[in-house]
Design an enzyme around this catalytic site. Structure first.
Site, mmCIF file in Angstrom:
data_model
loop_
_atom_site.group_PDB
_atom_site.id
_atom_site.type_symbol
_atom_site.label_atom_id
_atom_site.label_comp_id
_atom_site.label_asym_id
_atom_site.label_seq_id
_atom_site.Cartn_x
_atom_site.Cartn_y
_atom_site.Cartn_z
ATOM 1 N N CYS A 169 4.748 2.047 -2.060
ATOM 2 C CA CYS A 169 4.603 0.591 -2.130
ATOM 3 C C CYS A 169 4.030 0.171 -3.481
ATOM 4 O O CYS A 169 2.812 0.187 -3.680
ATOM 5 C CB CYS A 169 3.722 0.101 -0.989
ATOM 6 S SG CYS A 169 3.509 -1.682 -0.983
ATOM 7 N N CYS A 172 1.725 -2.831 -3.328
ATOM 8 C CA CYS A 172 0.380 -2.513 -2.815
ATOM 9 C C CYS A 172 -0.461 -1.809 -3.886
ATOM 10 O O CYS A 172 -1.635 -2.093 -4.060
ATOM 11 C CB CYS A 172 0.423 -1.567 -1.619
ATOM 12 S SG CYS A 172 1.662 -1.868 -0.387
ATOM 13 N N ASP A 173 0.128 -0.835 -4.549
ATOM 14 C CA ASP A 173 -0.682 0.103 -5.348
ATOM 15 C C ASP A 173 -0.466 0.030 -6.858
ATOM 16 O O ASP A 173 -1.247 0.594 -7.619
ATOM 17 C CB ASP A 173 -0.356 1.550 -4.906
ATOM 18 C CG ASP A 173 -0.711 1.788 -3.445
ATOM 19 O OD1 ASP A 173 -1.647 1.140 -2.967
ATOM 20 O OD2 ASP A 173 -0.050 2.610 -2.797
#
Ligand code: NAP
Length: 348
Positions: A169, A172-173
């Site tokens: 992701c 997300c990261d």
């Protein structure tokens, strides 16, 4: 056996939002949050879902960066808080957000069972659900919010560096310090891979897009955008052989193997992002709800959470292969609870 008004299956943002709304509507929802088993750990389907596997969540509205430590200490059950990592200061983390949602649902009286639903019978009324423990529950309505899991290749080295440079992701990261101004690798050739690669160019020095064929599966417009992006370097006809790294530094590179002549080469990188598709957690439905060809639940009424079986609603990633964001998932959980409430009031 008492018949439940609403049973919610799953424990991501869709599930807890549905539980908060259903419990405030005095429907006494029962949530099956998933079982804590080795199989679920390996599959990435433990309670609290995909968000519990991520680090900082910077894009969930309402949680800007700041020191939330004192708030978390007060808001979450002390026994649970004790088991959680100290707050990082970078907005909220995925696990913190999930514990807050779970706690909020509990505060309004939601009952929670830490077990999987492994079988459902949607042909009889009330619906019948069987848990992994063997326990049977009957329900007037069901909200399916079991989410999806990112596909990984299943290499042992990939597993070893999850959360230390291996991710599925980018949104997300991607902004984490370890990925900034460093070469990164994305594996895949669909829209997700192109989107992940393009997004990562905001942070990375170079993004190697490793694809097993010589042509992208992604839509034309996305492919053209990737082509035009000077920071994306295509590595055609290659697949991932191994993730390289150390305990201290996490990922330091990958070995990729040619799909045409079998030769290997090494790419230095501090991160590896898999974008080879997601699998919705729908196998327990055993074909009783209409699914797409990719096994996502079909929502049968536009802008509603109805499924092909009246009284069964779906929310979050289990019915969404397009947005897949915590906030869209939470919104659809709220919708599912409202849909279930209205369905019950008409059924009575
Ligand atoms: P996808 O279209 O199914 O693409 C998966 C990619 O991963 C394919 O290129 C596939 O290679 C590759 N792959 C699968 N298994 C692999 C393996 N074991 N080893 C190496 N490569 C492997 O999935 P997606 O990109 O997640 O897209 C899912 C859906 O969401 C699509 O309908 C897409 O259009 C949509 N989506 C849209 C957007 C957007 O419009 N902004 C963004 C993201 C997703 P092959 O090509 O060789 O099969």
């Amino acid at each position: 056996m008492a018949v439940e008004k609403v049973v919610i299956i799953g424990s991501g943002p869709a599930s807890w939002s549905a539980a908060i709304y259903a419990s405030r509507a005095e429907l006494q929802p029962l949530v099956f949050e998933g079982a804590i088993t080795e199989e679920n750990r390996i599959n990435g389907t433990l309670p609290l879902g995909q968000l519990n596997l991520t680090t900082e969540v910077e894009n969930y509205a309402g949680f800007p960066a700041g020191n939330l430590e004192a708030y978390l200490d007060k808001a979450i059950d002390p026994a649970v808080r004790q088991l959680m990592a100290p707050h990082s200061g970078h907005g909220i983390s995925g696990p913190e957000l999930m514990e807050l949602m779970r706690q909020q649902a509990k505060n309004f009286g939601t009952r929670i069972i830490t077990d999987d639903i492994v079988m459902v019978d949607l042909e009889r009324r009330p619906f019948r659900l069987t848990a992994l423990s063997g326990e049977i529950t009957e329900a007037q309505t069901i909200i399916v919010a079991t989410g999806a899991r990112a596909n990984y290749l299943g290499l042992p080295s990939e597993e070893a560096f999850k959360n230390r440079g291996v991710s599925a992701c980018a949104v997300c990261d991607g902004a984490l310090p370890r990925f900034r101004n460093k070469p990164l690798v994305v594996v895949g050739g669909g829209d997700s891979a192109v989107e992940e690669a393009s997004y990562l160019t905001k942070f990375a020095s170079t993004v190697y897009l490793v694809h097993r064929r010589d042509r992208l599966r992604a839509s034309k417009i996305m492919a053209e955008r990737a082509d035009a992006n000077k920071k994306i370097e295509f590595v055609w006809n290659h697949q991932l052989g191994e993730v390289l790294g150390t305990d201290k530094d996490g990922v330091t590179g990958v070995v990729v193997e040619s799909t045409t002549d079998g030769k290997s080469k090494q790419l230095d990188a501090t991160g590896l992002f898999l974008a080879i598709g997601h699998t919705p957690n729908t196998s327990f439905l055993d074909g009783q709800l209409q699914l797409t060809d990719k096994k996502y639940i079909v929502l049968t009424v536009p802008f509603r959470t109805n499924t092909s079986v009246p009284g069964v609603f779906a929310a979050g990633d289990v019915a969404d292969d397009y947005y897949r964001q915590a906030i869209t998932s939470a919104g659809s959980g709220c919708m599912a609870a409202l849909d279930a409430e209205r369905w019950l009031s008409h059924a009575e």
